[in-house]
Design an enzyme around this catalytic site. Structure first.
Site, PDB file in Angstrom:
ATOM      1  N   ARG A   1      31.349  74.246  61.759  1.00  0.00           N
ATOM      2  CA  ARG A   1      30.958  75.631  61.524  1.00  0.00           C
ATOM      3  C   ARG A   1      30.863  76.346  62.878  1.00  0.00           C
ATOM      4  O   ARG A   1      30.392  75.755  63.849  1.00  0.00           O
ATOM      5  CB  ARG A   1      29.579  75.712  60.851  1.00  0.00           C
ATOM      6  CG  ARG A   1      29.470  74.956  59.556  1.00  0.00           C
ATOM      7  CD  ARG A   1      30.316  75.552  58.477  1.00  0.00           C
ATOM      8  NE  ARG A   1      30.292  74.734  57.250  1.00  0.00           N
ATOM      9  CZ  ARG A   1      31.214  74.839  56.318  1.00  0.00           C
ATOM     10  NH1 ARG A   1      32.241  75.661  56.476  1.00  0.00           N
ATOM     11  NH2 ARG A   1      31.159  74.085  55.234  1.00  0.00           N
TER      12      ARG A   1
ATOM     13  N   LEU B   1      28.832  78.689  65.062  1.00  0.00           N
ATOM     14  CA  LEU B   1      27.434  79.134  65.084  1.00  0.00           C
ATOM     15  C   LEU B   1      27.375  80.651  65.263  1.00  0.00           C
ATOM     16  O   LEU B   1      28.107  81.221  66.067  1.00  0.00           O
ATOM     17  CB  LEU B   1      26.684  78.458  66.235  1.00  0.00           C
ATOM     18  CG  LEU B   1      26.544  76.928  66.155  1.00  0.00           C
ATOM     19  CD1 LEU B   1      25.838  76.415  67.399  1.00  0.00           C
ATOM     20  CD2 LEU B   1      25.804  76.530  64.893  1.00  0.00           C
TER      21      LEU B   1
ATOM     22  N   ASN C   1      29.430  70.815  72.915  1.00  0.00           N
ATOM     23  CA  ASN C   1      30.296  70.471  71.794  1.00  0.00           C
ATOM     24  C   ASN C   1      31.343  69.478  72.244  1.00  0.00           C
ATOM     25  O   ASN C   1      31.810  69.523  73.389  1.00  0.00           O
ATOM     26  CB  ASN C   1      30.991  71.739  71.289  1.00  0.00           C
ATOM     27  CG  ASN C   1      31.851  71.485  70.061  1.00  0.00           C
ATOM     28  OD1 ASN C   1      31.538  70.608  69.253  1.00  0.00           O
ATOM     29  ND2 ASN C   1      32.919  72.235  69.923  1.00  0.00           N
TER      30      ASN C   1
ATOM     31  N   HIS D   1      35.190  68.078  71.528  1.00  0.00           N
ATOM     32  CA  HIS D   1      36.406  68.630  70.908  1.00  0.00           C
ATOM     33  C   HIS D   1      37.566  67.676  71.140  1.00  0.00           C
ATOM     34  O   HIS D   1      37.789  67.240  72.285  1.00  0.00           O
ATOM     35  CB  HIS D   1      36.707  70.002  71.513  1.00  0.00           C
ATOM     36  CG  HIS D   1      37.840  70.707  70.859  1.00  0.00           C
ATOM     37  ND1 HIS D   1      37.735  71.317  69.634  1.00  0.00           N
ATOM     38  CD2 HIS D   1      39.128  70.883  71.263  1.00  0.00           C
ATOM     39  CE1 HIS D   1      38.912  71.838  69.309  1.00  0.00           C
ATOM     40  NE2 HIS D   1      39.770  71.594  70.271  1.00  0.00           N
TER      41      HIS D   1
ATOM     42  N   GLY E   1      32.634  82.108  72.091  1.00  0.00           N
ATOM     43  CA  GLY E   1      34.050  82.071  71.698  1.00  0.00           C
ATOM     44  C   GLY E   1      34.329  80.837  70.862  1.00  0.00           C
ATOM     45  O   GLY E   1      33.404  80.130  70.452  1.00  0.00           O
TER      46      GLY E   1
ATOM     47  N   ASP F   1      35.616  77.400  71.230  1.00  0.00           N
ATOM     48  CA  ASP F   1      35.958  76.335  72.182  1.00  0.00           C
ATOM     49  C   ASP F   1      36.383  76.897  73.545  1.00  0.00           C
ATOM     50  O   ASP F   1      37.273  76.372  74.208  1.00  0.00           O
ATOM     51  CB  ASP F   1      37.071  75.445  71.603  1.00  0.00           C
ATOM     52  CG  ASP F   1      36.642  74.790  70.296  1.00  0.00           C
ATOM     53  OD1 ASP F   1      37.458  74.756  69.359  1.00  0.00           O
ATOM     54  OD2 ASP F   1      35.477  74.359  70.217  1.00  0.00           O
TER      55      ASP F   1
HETATM   56  C1  GRF Z   1      35.259  64.727  66.331  1.00  0.00           C
HETATM   57  O1  GRF Z   1      36.548  64.477  66.838  1.00  0.00           O
HETATM   58  C2  GRF Z   1      34.764  66.059  66.814  1.00  0.00           C
HETATM   59  O2  GRF Z   1      35.134  66.379  68.137  1.00  0.00           O
HETATM   60  C3  GRF Z   1      35.471  66.976  65.859  1.00  0.00           C
HETATM   61  O3  GRF Z   1      35.351  66.343  64.607  1.00  0.00           O
HETATM   62  C4  GRF Z   1      35.292  64.935  64.823  1.00  0.00           C
HETATM   63  C5  GRF Z   1      34.030  64.436  64.186  1.00  0.00           C
HETATM   64  O4  GRF Z   1      34.145  63.074  64.046  1.00  0.00           O
HETATM   65  N1  GRF Z   1      34.871  68.295  65.859  1.00  0.00           N
HETATM   66  P1  GRF Z   1      32.838  62.234  63.615  1.00  0.00           P
HETATM   67  O5  GRF Z   1      32.190  62.988  62.472  1.00  0.00           O
HETATM   68  O6  GRF Z   1      31.948  62.178  64.822  1.00  0.00           O
HETATM   69  O7  GRF Z   1      33.373  60.883  63.235  1.00  0.00           O
END
Ligand code: GRF
Length: 197
Positions: free
Chosen positions: A90, A92, A106, A108, A142, A144
């Protein structure tokens, strides 16, 4: 001891890695609460490790602000030093970002600024890239686009599908995340100095 809240939407494998790291007395941080936007399977890791959890159910984009206010109320109860988004799918609301960033990070599954957004792994394959990566960033308002705290390249193998590539990226994400949390906890990394100029 740095207190950490982790927010998830999915399986929580990155959360589990952080819980396992924090189970060591040598690790300078501990997870005090896990939050989710739904009854995510990853909440089972919190239960297994005896960590409190909460769910603020997502009720649609038209309820985003109200959802964000409830999420913020839950986070205020715990007052974590650091909030980690790890698989929270989501965006925020700006008020929540303003309240907590830059102590809001976060993970990514791409080498930002390449492939931002919710489908980074799929997008890298679709682009015909031969390598992608994993990144840990500060959440800003933004998508990411926040300051990059750590990142590492991950090669894309011929024939990689999204699932295989994502499962190869996640261990790199976990290692980067744990190291970033450790560096924040020891003061080696001062998030207040990373605010976008
Ligand atoms: C991870 O790769 C995270 O960066 C992305 O979704 C995935 C979540 O994986 N946003 P998990 O739920 O930690 O297994």
């Amino acid at each position: 001891m740095l207190t950490v809240a982790v927010l998830i939407s999915g399986t929580g494998s990155n959360l589990r890695a952080l819980l396992e790291a924090a189970a060591s007395s040598a690790f300078p941080a501990r997870v005090i609460v896990v939050g989710a936007d739904r009854e995510a399977s990853g909440l089972g890791h919190a239960e297994e490790f005896g960590i409190p959890s909460f769910v603020v159910p997502w009720r649609g984009a038209d309820q985003r602000e109200a959802w964000g206010e409830e999420l913020d109320r839950q986070l205020e109860v715990w007052g974590p030093d650091l909030i980690v988004l790890s698989g929270l799918m989501r965006l925020l609301p700006a008020g929540v970002v303003a309240r907590w960033s830059p102590r809001l990070i976060n993970t990514h599954p791409a080498y930002l600024p390449e492939f931002p957004g919710a489908h980074a792994v799929r997008d890298a394959i679709a682009a015909g890239a031969t390598r992608t990566g994993a990144s840990v960033i500060v959440v800003d308002d933004g998508i990411d686009t926040g300051p990059i705290l750590a990142q590492e390249r991950v090669e894309i193998a011929p024939g990689d599908d999204e699932s295989a590539l994502h499962e190869r990226i996640k261990p790199v994400e976990r290692r980067l995340l744990i190291d970033v949390v450790r560096r924040v906890a020891t003061g080696e990394l001062n998030l207040d100095l990373t605010a976008s100029v």
